[in-house]
Structure formats: structure tokens, C-alpha cells
Design a protein around this motif. Structure first.
Motif, PDB file in Angstrom:
ATOM      1  N   ASP A   1       4.189   6.280 -16.137  1.00 20.46           N
ATOM      2  CA  ASP A   1       3.385   7.329 -16.762  1.00 20.46           C
ATOM      3  C   ASP A   1       2.106   6.808 -17.413  1.00 20.46           C
ATOM      4  OD1 ASP A   1       5.238   9.103 -15.954  1.00 20.46           O
ATOM      5  OD2 ASP A   1       6.162   9.423 -17.905  1.00 20.46           O
ATOM      6  N   MET A   2       2.053   5.521 -17.706  1.00 22.02           N
ATOM      7  CA  MET A   2       0.858   4.966 -18.342  1.00 22.02           C
ATOM      8  C   MET A   2      -0.068   4.317 -17.314  1.00 22.02           C
ATOM      9  SD  MET A   2       2.350   3.437 -21.906  1.00 22.02           S
ATOM     10  CE  MET A   2       0.680   3.107 -22.487  1.00 22.02           C
ATOM     11  N   ASP A   3       0.201   4.546 -16.048  1.00 21.31           N
ATOM     12  CA  ASP A   3      -0.627   3.969 -14.997  1.00 21.31           C
ATOM     13  C   ASP A   3      -1.452   5.059 -14.316  1.00 21.31           C
ATOM     14  OD1 ASP A   3       0.526   1.562 -15.552  1.00 21.31           O
ATOM     15  OD2 ASP A   3       2.089   1.757 -14.041  1.00 21.31           O
ATOM     16  N   PHE A   4      -2.139   4.665 -13.275  1.00 19.82           N
ATOM     17  CA  PHE A   4      -2.925   5.538 -12.409  1.00 19.82           C
ATOM     18  C   PHE A   4      -3.911   6.366 -13.236  1.00 19.82           C
ATOM     19  CE2 PHE A   4      -3.257   8.977  -9.076  1.00 19.82           C
ATOM     20  CZ  PHE A   4      -4.012   8.209  -8.231  1.00 19.82           C
ATOM     21  N   LYS A   5      -4.169   7.621 -12.887  1.00 18.68           N
ATOM     22  CA  LYS A   5      -5.247   8.382 -13.506  1.00 18.68           C
ATOM     23  C   LYS A   5      -4.934   8.755 -14.951  1.00 18.68           C
ATOM     24  CE  LYS A   5      -5.863  12.641 -12.258  1.00 18.68           C
ATOM     25  NZ  LYS A   5      -6.109  13.810 -11.415  1.00 18.68           N
ATOM     26  N   TYR A   6      -3.679   8.630 -15.379  1.00 20.50           N
ATOM     27  CA  TYR A   6      -3.318   8.984 -16.741  1.00 20.50           C
ATOM     28  C   TYR A   6      -3.311   7.773 -17.668  1.00 20.50           C
ATOM     29  CZ  TYR A   6      -1.873  13.132 -14.217  1.00 20.50           C
ATOM     30  OH  TYR A   6      -1.858  14.225 -13.401  1.00 20.50           O
ATOM     31  N   TRP A   7      -3.909   6.683 -17.224  1.00 14.12           N
ATOM     32  CA  TRP A   7      -3.942   5.473 -18.030  1.00 14.12           C
ATOM     33  C   TRP A   7      -4.680   5.722 -19.344  1.00 14.12           C
ATOM     34  CZ3 TRP A   7      -7.640   2.387 -20.259  1.00 14.12           C
ATOM     35  CH2 TRP A   7      -7.254   1.095 -20.626  1.00 14.12           C
ATOM     36  N   ARG A   8      -4.119   5.224 -20.422  1.00 12.93           N
ATOM     37  CA  ARG A   8      -4.757   5.266 -21.730  1.00 12.93           C
ATOM     38  C   ARG A   8      -4.645   3.880 -22.354  1.00 12.93           C
ATOM     39  NH1 ARG A   8      -5.819  10.423 -23.466  1.00 12.93           N
ATOM     40  NH2 ARG A   8      -4.707  12.109 -22.411  1.00 12.93           N
ATOM     41  N   PRO A   9      -5.636   3.515 -23.148  1.00 11.14           N
ATOM     42  CA  PRO A   9      -5.560   2.189 -23.770  1.00 11.14           C
ATOM     43  C   PRO A   9      -4.498   2.137 -24.862  1.00 11.14           C
ATOM     44  CG  PRO A   9      -7.472   3.393 -24.581  1.00 11.14           C
ATOM     45  CD  PRO A   9      -6.878   4.223 -23.492  1.00 11.14           C
ATOM     46  N   PHE A  10      -3.587   1.232 -24.724  1.00  5.17           N
ATOM     47  CA  PHE A  10      -2.619   0.920 -25.775  1.00  5.17           C
ATOM     48  C   PHE A  10      -2.844  -0.549 -26.094  1.00  5.17           C
ATOM     49  CE2 PHE A  10       2.127   1.328 -27.126  1.00  5.17           C
ATOM     50  CZ  PHE A  10       1.792   0.870 -28.378  1.00  5.17           C
ATOM     51  N   ILE A  11      -3.633  -0.792 -27.135  1.00  6.97           N
ATOM     52  CA  ILE A  11      -4.162  -2.122 -27.402  1.00  6.97           C
ATOM     53  C   ILE A  11      -3.332  -2.832 -28.462  1.00  6.97           C
ATOM     54  CG2 ILE A  11      -6.171  -3.394 -28.251  1.00  6.97           C
ATOM     55  CD1 ILE A  11      -7.916  -1.156 -27.160  1.00  6.97           C
ATOM     56  N   LEU A  12      -2.996  -4.068 -28.168  1.00 10.18           N
ATOM     57  CA  LEU A  12      -2.425  -4.976 -29.158  1.00 10.18           C
ATOM     58  C   LEU A  12      -3.532  -5.947 -29.563  1.00 10.18           C
ATOM     59  CD1 LEU A  12      -0.169  -6.384 -30.775  1.00 10.18           C
ATOM     60  CD2 LEU A  12       0.437  -7.623 -28.680  1.00 10.18           C
ATOM     61  N   PHE A  13      -4.052  -5.777 -30.770  1.00  7.40           N
ATOM     62  CA  PHE A  13      -5.120  -6.647 -31.268  1.00  7.40           C
ATOM     63  C   PHE A  13      -4.489  -7.783 -32.064  1.00  7.40           C
ATOM     64  CE2 PHE A  13      -8.287  -8.093 -34.287  1.00  7.40           C
ATOM     65  CZ  PHE A  13      -9.436  -8.176 -33.521  1.00  7.40           C
ATOM     66  N   LEU A  14      -4.732  -9.008 -31.626  1.00  8.47           N
ATOM     67  CA  LEU A  14      -4.162 -10.180 -32.286  1.00  8.47           C
ATOM     68  C   LEU A  14      -5.128 -10.650 -33.364  1.00  8.47           C
ATOM     69  CD1 LEU A  14      -2.760 -12.033 -29.143  1.00  8.47           C
ATOM     70  CD2 LEU A  14      -1.608 -10.394 -30.653  1.00  8.47           C
ATOM     71  N   ALA A  15      -4.774 -10.327 -34.613  1.00  9.19           N
ATOM     72  CA  ALA A  15      -5.656 -10.585 -35.747  1.00  9.19           C
ATOM     73  C   ALA A  15      -5.304 -11.918 -36.407  1.00  9.19           C
ATOM     74  CB  ALA A  15      -5.541  -9.456 -36.757  1.00  9.19           C
ATOM     75  N   LYS A  16      -6.252 -12.392 -37.195  1.00  7.29           N
ATOM     76  CA  LYS A  16      -6.041 -13.597 -37.986  1.00  7.29           C
ATOM     77  C   LYS A  16      -5.655 -13.204 -39.407  1.00  7.29           C
ATOM     78  CE  LYS A  16      -9.204 -16.702 -35.496  1.00  7.29           C
ATOM     79  NZ  LYS A  16     -10.406 -17.566 -35.627  1.00  7.29           N
ATOM     80  N   THR A  17      -4.699 -13.944 -39.961  1.00 13.49           N
ATOM     81  CA  THR A  17      -4.223 -13.680 -41.318  1.00 13.49           C
ATOM     82  C   THR A  17      -4.401 -14.925 -42.167  1.00 13.49           C
ATOM     83  OG1 THR A  17      -2.560 -12.133 -40.472  1.00 13.49           O
ATOM     84  CG2 THR A  17      -2.229 -12.962 -42.700  1.00 13.49           C
ATOM     85  N   SER A  18      -4.969 -14.748 -43.344  1.00 11.10           N
ATOM     86  CA  SER A  18      -5.160 -15.873 -44.254  1.00 11.10           C
ATOM     87  C   SER A  18      -3.822 -16.345 -44.790  1.00 11.10           C
ATOM     88  CB  SER A  18      -6.062 -15.460 -45.419  1.00 11.10           C
ATOM     89  OG  SER A  18      -6.105 -16.465 -46.404  1.00 11.10           O
ATOM     90  N   MET A  19      -3.587 -17.638 -44.720  1.00 12.28           N
ATOM     91  CA  MET A  19      -2.342 -18.199 -45.248  1.00 12.28           C
ATOM     92  C   MET A  19      -2.431 -18.435 -46.749  1.00 12.28           C
ATOM     93  SD  MET A  19      -0.237 -18.183 -42.842  1.00 12.28           S
ATOM     94  CE  MET A  19       1.053 -19.068 -43.719  1.00 12.28           C
ATOM     95  N   GLU A  20      -3.570 -18.128 -47.349  1.00 11.57           N
ATOM     96  CA  GLU A  20      -3.709 -18.292 -48.790  1.00 11.57           C
ATOM     97  C   GLU A  20      -3.296 -17.030 -49.543  1.00 11.57           C
ATOM     98  OE1 GLU A  20      -7.676 -19.497 -49.584  1.00 11.57           O
ATOM     99  OE2 GLU A  20      -7.488 -21.429 -48.540  1.00 11.57           O
ATOM    100  N   ASP A  21      -3.822 -15.878 -49.110  1.00 13.04           N
ATOM    101  CA  ASP A  21      -3.496 -14.642 -49.819  1.00 13.04           C
ATOM    102  C   ASP A  21      -3.002 -13.532 -48.897  1.00 13.04           C
ATOM    103  OD1 ASP A  21      -5.803 -14.086 -48.466  1.00 13.04           O
ATOM    104  OD2 ASP A  21      -6.994 -13.571 -50.233  1.00 13.04           O
ATOM    105  N   GLY A  22      -2.858 -13.798 -47.607  1.00 15.05           N
ATOM    106  CA  GLY A  22      -2.350 -12.798 -46.669  1.00 15.05           C
ATOM    107  C   GLY A  22      -3.371 -11.784 -46.213  1.00 15.05           C
ATOM    108  N   ALA A  23      -4.638 -11.949 -46.588  1.00 14.07           N
ATOM    109  CA  ALA A  23      -5.667 -10.989 -46.217  1.00 14.07           C
ATOM    110  C   ALA A  23      -6.056 -11.139 -44.758  1.00 14.07           C
ATOM    111  CB  ALA A  23      -6.892 -11.157 -47.113  1.00 14.07           C
ATOM    112  N   TYR A  24      -6.554 -10.039 -44.191  1.00 12.08           N
ATOM    113  CA  TYR A  24      -7.075 -10.076 -42.827  1.00 12.08           C
ATOM    114  C   TYR A  24      -8.363 -10.890 -42.808  1.00 12.08           C
ATOM    115  CZ  TYR A  24      -9.802  -8.531 -38.802  1.00 12.08           C
ATOM    116  OH  TYR A  24     -10.595  -8.505 -37.685  1.00 12.08           O
ATOM    117  N   VAL A  25      -8.487 -11.798 -41.848  1.00  7.07           N
ATOM    118  CA  VAL A  25      -9.675 -12.633 -41.712  1.00  7.07           C
ATOM    119  C   VAL A  25     -10.599 -11.972 -40.702  1.00  7.07           C
ATOM    120  CG1 VAL A  25     -10.572 -14.894 -41.077  1.00  7.07           C
ATOM    121  CG2 VAL A  25      -8.360 -14.713 -42.250  1.00  7.07           C
ATOM    122  N   PRO A  26     -11.775 -11.470 -41.142  1.00  8.43           N
ATOM    123  CA  PRO A  26     -12.696 -10.801 -40.213  1.00  8.43           C
ATOM    124  C   PRO A  26     -13.099 -11.729 -39.070  1.00  8.43           C
ATOM    125  CG  PRO A  26     -13.341 -10.411 -42.493  1.00  8.43           C
ATOM    126  CD  PRO A  26     -12.264 -11.460 -42.529  1.00  8.43           C
TER     127      PRO A  26
END
Length: 888
Positions: free
Chosen positions: A532-557
């Protein structure tokens, strides 16, 4: 008294109370602890706790047995006749009875707290409906108080001669002041005054019954009193409407008599046992008043002739035995008692709304712990005094009825919904409840609201007020959730009785829609098939692999590239998971991971990204990324695209990091997911104003102009069209809206470029995307990173022969080196710089790591390839992309 003696006394009180309820001795440890817990109950709403009789039954009787019983019901009987009068009574009382059943179910679904109907509804179906019902009940009770006061004034002026010439407003203010003093002193005085008023009302009712019996025994036909008999009952059995009145008008006039069966639940914070007292007290009160109304219709209708019933609204004072003053006293007590209960209940609703911060402006009415809501009492008295100063509530009274019916319709409908959905958290212990009765009650309340309204727009305006309050509360919740305001946070901040939460810890609120959303999601997930997620009905289901600071747990831009997730969602209507990794074992890092999860969630909210944050613990960042790639998702709903950033400084990477990054790319391909790698010498644009600058809001605020360039290098139609779909999705967002797409197709020298361009024009235009196409030749040795032979996807072998390209399985370097026109100068890197050096974004295939090439060499070679570009997205196809771009 010493503390120990006080505790002992409280324990004994609790043992006696529980033993009385259960029929047991109450001597075990559980009974003693239950008794000791009463100390905290005493502190919640004042110094006194009420039982079923004084806390629920009597207040409900007082609110229902009002002035309409004595003045309007005989007149309704004369107009509509005994049969229709009984139908009117049963319709009104049945609405109250069905609402009482629903409230009994809600009140037994957990322990009700202070705030009455507002509190229990807020906890069961969410703060939006709780706040709406609470505000409408507050308004209804406050202006209802003014109605009772003005009714009391009319009685005084009709009974006591010296009051006839006193100004209505002045006399009303004096009566209201007396009620205010009683309520302001405290709850104990209210209960004592309530018994006095209730006694007067019941004495008047019994006086009416005694008068009926007295005139039946000794019928003296005077002043319309004919004595109870079968013949008189027959005479008054049918309707005889006069002066344009009708059944609907009579129903509208009578219904305010039964508009508040929730008077007892409004004092839930002052009850010893809300779960036990509210159901039995409310239902018994409604049944009692129903019987009283019905008896009076039959007895008075059979004892008084019709003309007198219609013309003399004080006929009950003449029917009473032994003296008419008893009826006057009863009417006076009914108005004062109902007004007293309204003035006691409305401020507690207001205080509860202010305490939970649903309407921040009401926070000033929240009293200190253990204190009476005296400021709220004063405010309610002030509003009622303003209404009394109008001298008449004829224009306001219909809205009071409308608001009550709206509240009861919401209560019944919400209760029916929760029970019908079989939501696990809705587990009422009230055994006489059925969701179908609540549904009937909701339909009846809303139907009567429109039927009883003088004109239909009265009901429509009442609904509009309710909807306005609902959306205002919803907006406040949204502002609090986004951190724009920090009031008393509608139950999201730890309350004093949330013993399982520590200070500052977040407490989740319920939502009436959550059960429906879960069921809809469950049904959709079970119905979702792998294709169902293939062919003409494809939609983006994105897994973004982010960086996390090991000092305070904040997202690293990462150069603002996370904004691409939100920008792709604009038209793609897909899903996104933003995942980060905390290095270390879960046992050691789980608290740090929770902190990182909260900060990642805040980062998504700040950037307006509709997605789900996820933090996992792993021994290394890249191992965690691999776990996210393969483990995230549910059933067939799994990410089909992985997005990550290009290494910040390839030259400083260790060989271990180089191998890990290369391995991750291969791992994503093995997992059959498309890989998007974002790289930029300039930051990616932010989606909204304010999401700019460095730090947490890294990104640039700019509307992109120019072209988004897509490069097909010796691989025509790679990723089955995904590389063309990405620019299309981005261009639906305002940041990229002014850009247009260019396609550069690089082919081997043997290719017939004119036929190739015609073929590509035909195929792409069929896909509904506007693209400027440019084709060119290049020797394969000028683009060694892409040496795989020229291939075309989605094209038949006959079409390949027409443009002089061999099928993909037979392509090789030697074939591509035959005679032909070749693009010269600087190879593929120079060509990219020449054609796309000024483009805001370039999309091209990720070069494959050739055999014998180390990870470090591959990374450096790829970085050199796109060094002249501002921003680029590498696309590594999975082989499972299915995007429809042609009719094939």
C-alpha cells in the motif's frame, strides 16, 4: 487536643463510617487507614464533609422544587390538561433522570475531586469539554441566582403589603445580600440553612395535599375550588390552550424547574464519599421531585376548575390547609433555597476552572489550599446583582435553559461515546448504566433545546457560546503545550493530590478523542498491506537520523537540514520519525535518554515538524542508527526513507568512523529503504520565521529562488522517479515555491540525444511534473564515480534500440567509448560547478563505493564531487521505489 488524640479520633471516625457502609466491624488495618485518610478530605473543601442527604439529596431537591412548582405548574395544568401536563413533567424529568444516570457513571469512574461536574467531566473526557460544561454551568447558576432572587421579590411584594411599594432592584439587592452573607461565612452554615429552607418547602407541599383532602371531604365550591372527584378529573383531562399558547410553550416554561439535577455533584469536593453519594442522592432526588410534580398535576387538576387554574396563579394559597401563609412561606423558602445552592455551587465551579488554568483569567478565583472560594463567591454575587438591577430576566431566562440543556446534551453524549467505544479507562462501577440511555438523553436534550427555544436562533446562539468556549480552552491548551504561556497549566502540572508524581513532573490529561483515534489507527494499521505504500500511492515516511549531545541531551543542529523533513511533508502528507542515539547501556543512561527525548520533542515543536521523536541507547551512535533503521515502525507502516547528514569534517574522521558511516549506507540499502544524505556548504532554509540563527533554531530564513537541479548521470530514470518527486514535494512549500526544476541527463557518447530528450519529455510530462530537460554526452572515464554503463529504467528494449542504448544488463565501459560528441572540460565535477553552482539545491545519485576503494577514499571522492555546490541531496535507491510518472 494532642496530635495523637486527633489522629485516633479520626481513625475511629473512619472505622465507624466504613463499617456502616460495608456492614463489617471495620477493625482491620485497611479500615483504619481509610479513616485516617479523611484528614485530607477535610482539608480539600473546608472543615466539614457532607453526606448523601445534606450534600446531594437536599441540594438537588432545593434546586428542582422551585417557584414553578407553586405558580406555573397549576397554570400549565389548566392550559394543557392533566394528560399533557403529565407528559410535560415526564419529558422534563426524564431528561434530568437520564443525565443523572450519565453523571452517576462518570462519578463512579474514579474518585471525583473538587469542582463538581466540571472536575469529573474534565478528568473523563478531557479539559476542552470539562471547561465548556464548567463555564456554562457557572453562567447558568449565576444568572439563575438572579432569577430566584427576583422570584423571591415578587412573592414578598404579593404577600406582604409594606413591600408592594419597595423598589424591585433595592429589595432584590437586600435579598441577594442576605444569601451572600450566609454563603460567605462557610459551608456549614449553608447546610444548616438548607435544612430550614427544605423544611419550609416540604411543609408547603404537604399543606397542598392536606387541602386537597379537606376539600374532597367537605367540598365547598368557592373561588374555583370544586373538590377532588372523578368528574372534575374528567373535565380537566384534555387541553384547552388560550391566548396562543401551545404544548411547546408549556414545555419551555416548565423545563427550568428541572434544569439542575447536578446541584449535588457541584459540591463533590465537600462530600465524604462522592462515588457513593452522588449517584444515589441525585437519582433519588430526581425520582422524588418527579413524583411530587405528577401528584400535584393530578390532585390540583382534579380539585380546581379549569378557568381558575388558568387565571389565578396563586390558587394554591387558597387550596392549602390550614392557612395560606404556609404556601407563601414555602414559595419563599423554595426561591431562597435554590438561590442559596446556586450561590454555593457556582463559585466552586469558577474556582476549579481557575485552579486548572483552562481560562487563565479565572486563576485569581482559585483560593489557597483549605480555604473557601470567597473571591469567587463575591464575583458571582456581583454578576447576579447586575442581572437583578435589570429588574427582569425574561430576555435572559431562555438562555439559562438553553445552556443547561447544552451541558446535559454534552454530558450524555460524551458518556455514551466513552461507553460505546469501550475505552479501557472508562470503567464506571454504577451497575444501572447503559450507553444507549445516555445516547437517548443526549438526543432528547438537544432536541428539546431547539423545540423549547422561543425562536430557533436562541438555541443556535447557545450552541455558539458553547463552541466558542470549547475552542478558547483548546487554544489555551495549545499555547501551554507550546510553552507560549505558563499559567496553572490545566492539570498538566502536578496537583496537590497527585501523590505518584514528584514536584514539577508532568501529568497527562485525558482526551475524549484519544479512544476514537486509537481505534481508527488500529483499524487502519490492520488493513494496511505491504504494497500500500508503493506505486502511485507512495508517501514519504522519513526516518531522520539526528545527532544528540552527550553532554545535555540536546539536539545538535545539522546545518538546518532537519527542516527538509517538514518541507517534504507539506504535500507529501507522510510521516516522520526523528531518531537520536545515546551512547551507553540502557540501565545506565535511561534517565539521560528520557531527558534527550523531551529536548528532541521540543526541537520538533520549535521547528513545526509533525513527527515523532525517538531516542534509544546503544553502544555506539552508528549501531544505534542501524537499530532505528530496522526496528522502527509497526506492521506494514514502516519508514521507507532514511535521511541523515553528510559528515561535518571528512578529513578529521577516524578510519573507524569512516567504515561505520559507509557501513550504515550499505545497511540502509540492505534494509530496502531509500537513503537521502544532505550536504551543504550553506545552511538549509528554515520553514518559518523565527526558526533562524544559530543554536537550537539553526537555519536561514530565506525564500529560495532559482532552480532545483536533478542530475541523472549514466542512469536515466534512477530511483524509479523519486529524484524528480523530491523537488516537486519541496516546491509545494512556501520556501521552495518560487523554484523550478531542471533535469540534466548525462548519457554516453553513443546515445542519440534528440531521441532521448523526446522520450524523456513524453515520459515525464505524463507524470504531471513540469521539468526543464537538458541532455548531454560525457565519456564514462570523465565520471569515474558513476562508471556503470548507461541505463534507462521503465523503457522497452525497442525504445532503447531507437536511441542507441544497449539494455542495462549488456552495458559496459567499452561500449560507451565508441565515437561520438563528448562534453569536455573538468569532468563531472566541473560540469556540476558550471551548470548547478548557483542552484539552491541539487539532487543526484549517491556514488557507489567501488571495489577496492576504502571508505575514506569514497567519502573524500564524493565530497570533492559536490564541493562547488551550495546544497545537495544524495539519493541512494533501494530498488523498491515505485513512483508513477508514465502510463507504463
Amino acid at each position: 487536643m494532642a496530635a495523637e488524640d486527633k489522629d485516633t479520633e479520626l481513625i475511629n471516625t473512619g472505622v465507624e463510617w466504613k463499617g456502616a457502609r460495608t456492614g463489617q466491624e471495620g477493625t482491620d488495618l485497611e479500615d483504619k487507614m481509610d479513616g485516617l485518610s479523611r484528614r485530607w478530605d477535610f482539608k480539600e473543601g473546608g472543615d466539614l464533609k457532607l453526606g448523601t442527604m445534606m450534600g446531594v439529596y437536599v441540594p438537588t431537591l432545593q434546586n428542582i422544587l422551585g417557584i414553578i412548582l407553586f405558580i406555573r405548574l397549576p397554570w400549565i395544568t389548566g392550559q394543557g390538561g392533566i394528560i399533557q401536563a403529565l407528559v410535560i413533567v415526564l419529558l422534563g424529568c426524564s431528561a434530568s433522570f437520564l443525565t443523572s444516570l450519565s453523571m452517576s457513571a462518570i462519578c463512579t469512574n474514579g474518585v471525583p475531586k473538587g469542582g463538581g461536574a466540571f472536575s469529573v467531566i474534565k478528568e473523563s473526557i478531557g479539559p476542552e469539554f470539562g471547561g465548556t460544561v464548567g463555564c456554562l454551568l457557572f453562567l447558568s447558576n449565576t444568572f439563575g441566582l438572579a432569577m430566584y432572587v427576583l422570584g423571591c421579590v415578587e412573592i414578598l411584594q404579593g404577600w406582604i403589603t409594606p413591600f408592594e411599594d419597595v423598589n424591585v432592584r433595592l429589595l432584590g439587592a437586600i435579598v441577594l445580600g442576605i444569601l451572600f452573607v450566609v454563603v460567605f461565612i462557610g459551608i456549614s452554615y449553608i447546610s444548616k440553612a438548607s435544612m430550614l429552607f427544605m423544611a419550609g418547602v416540604m411543609l408547603a407541599i404537604f399543606s397542598i395535599y392536606a387541602g386537597v383532602i379537606e376539600h374532597a371531604i367537605d367540598p365547598v365550591k368557592s373561588e374555583g375550588l370544586v373538590g377532588l372527584s372523578g368528574g372534575h378529573l374528567s373535565d380537566n383531562i384534555g387541553p384547552k390552550y388560550e391566548n396562543g399558547y401551545s404544548f411547546g410553550v408549556m414545555l419551555a416554561i416548565f423545563f427550568p424547574a428541572v434544569t439542575d439535577p447536578l446541584a449535588g455533584s457541584n459540591l463533590s469536593g465537600d462530600l465524604q464519599d462522592p462515588q457513593g453519594s452522588i449517584p444515589i442522592g441525585t437519582i433519588l432526588a430526581v425520582l422524588t421531585t418527579t413524583a411530587i410534580f405528577c401528584f400535584q398535576v393530578v390532585l390540583v387538576g382534579g380539585s380546581v376548575d379549569r378557568e381558575t387554574l388558568i387565571e389565578d396563579q396563586l390558587i394554591l394559597t387558597k387550596l392549602a390547609w390550614p392557612v395560606q401563609e404556609i404556601i407563601y412561606i414555602g414559595m419563599l423558602m423554595s426561591t431562597l433555597g435554590a438561590g442559596l445552592q446556586s450561590l454555593a455551587g457556582a463559585p466552586r465551579l469558577l474556582a476549579a476552572i481557575g485552579r486548572d488554568g483552562l481560562i487563565p483569567e479565572f486563576a485569581i478565583f482559585n483560593p489557597p489550599a483549605g480555604k473557601e472560594p470567597r473571591m469567587a463567591v463575591a464575583f458571582c454575587a456581583f454578576l447576579s446583582c447586575c442581572a437583578v438591577m435589570l429588574g427582569s430576566l425574561d430576555a435572559v431566562a431562555p438562555f439559562i435553559t438553553m445552556w443547561f440543556l447544552t451541558c446535559y446534551g454534552i454530558i450524555n453524549g460524551a458518556c455514551a461515546f466513552l461507553a460505546y467505544e469501550k475505552i479501557p479507562s472508562f470503567r464506571p462501577t454504577f451497575k444501572y448504566y447503559n450507553w444507549k440511555l445516555s445516547l437517548v438523553g443526549s438526543i432528547q436534550c438537544f432536541g428539546m433545546m431547539f423545540y423549547c427555544a422561543p425562536t430557533w436562533y436562541y438555541a443556535l446562539m447557545a450552541c455558539s457560546v458553547a463552541i466558542g468556549i470549547y475552542f478558547y480552552v483548546q487554544r489555551q491548551l495549545g499555547l501551554q503545550a507550546s510553552g507560549h504561556k505558563q499559567p496553572l497549566c490545566c492539570g498538566l502540572i502536578k496537583a496537590p493530590d497527585d501523590e505518584d508524581l514528584e514536584d514539577g513532573e508532568v501529568a497527562e490529561e485525558g482526551d475524549w478523542r484519544s479512544g476514537r483515534r486509537f481505534m481508527a489507527a488500529r483499524e487502519s494499521l490492520l488493513a494496511l498491506k505491504p504494497g500500500d505504500m508503493d506505486f502511485k500511492y507512495w508517501r514519504p515516511f522519513i526516518l531522520f537520523l539526528a545527532k544528540t549531545s552527550m553532554e545535555d541531551g540536546a539536539y545538535v543542529p545539522q546545518g538546518g537540514m532537519i527542516h527538509l523533513v517538514q518541507q517534504l511533508m507539506k504535500r507529501g502528507k507522510g510521516l516522520a520519525i526523528v531518531g537520536g542515539v545515546v551512547e551507553g547501556s540502557f540501565e545506565e543512561k535511561h534517565e539521560f535518554a528520557e531527558t534527550a527525548m523531551l529536548k528532541l520533542h521540543e526541537a520538533l515543536v520549535e521547528r513545526g515538524i509533525e513527527g515523532f521523536p525517538e531516542i534509544i541507547c546503544a553502544q555506539s551512535r552508528y549501531e544505534g542508527y542501524k537499530t532505528l533503521v530496522t526496528a522502527k515502525g509497526l506492521g506494514s507502516l514502516r519508514p521507507n526513507t532514511v535521511m541523515l547528514g553528510w559528515p561535518t569534517d571528512v578529513g578529521k574522521m577516524t578510519s573507524e568512523d569512516e567504515d561505520s558511516y559507509s557501513s550504515l549506507c550499505s545497511y540502509v540499502a540492505t534494509a530496502k529503504k531509500t537513503l537521502l544524505i544532505c550536504k551543504g556548504s550553506e545552511m538549509f532554509p528554515a520553514s518559518h520565521k523565527g526558526q533562524v540563527g544559530g543554536g537550537a533554531n539553526a537555519g536561514i530564513e530565506e525564500k529560495m529562488t532559482g532552480t532545483i537541479d536533478v542530475w541523472w548521470i549514466f542512469d536515466l530514470f534512477p530511483s524509479n522517479g523519486l529524484m524528480l518527486l523530491l523537488p516537486y514535494l519541496l516546491q509545494q512549500h512556501k520556501v521552495w515555491k518560487k523554484c523550478h526544476t531542471r533535469l540534466f541527463a548525462v548519457a554516453a557518447p553513443t546515445t542519440d540525444l534528440s531521441k532521448l530528450k523526446t522520450l524523456l519529455d513524453t515520459m515525464i510530462s505524463a507524470g504531471g511534473i513540469v521539468v526543464q530537460i537538458e541532455v548531454m554526452h560525457m565519456d564514462l572515464d570523465e565520471a569515474p564515480r558513476f562508471q556503470a554503463g548507461t541505463t534507462v529504467r521503465r523503457v522497452s528494449k525497442s525504445q532503447l534500440h531507437d536511441i542507441n542504448i544497449p539494455p542495462a544488463e549488456n552495458s559496459n565501459v567499452e561500449t560507451a567509448k565508441k565515437d561520438g560528441t563528448v562534453h569536455g572540460g573538468g569532468g563531472i565535477t566541473g560540469l556540476l560547478a558550471e551548470k548547478s553552482g548557483n542552484s539552491p539545491l541539487v539532487v543526484l545519485t549517491l556514488p557507489k563505493q567501488r571495489k577496492g576503494q576504502s571508505s575514506g577514499q569514497w567519502l573524500k571522492s564524493t565530497e570533492e564531487l559536490v564541493a562547488p555546490l551550495k546544497r545537495c541531496i544524495f539519493v541512494q535507491e533501494s530498488g523498491h521505489e515505485h513512483i508513477q510518472f508514465s502510463s507504463d
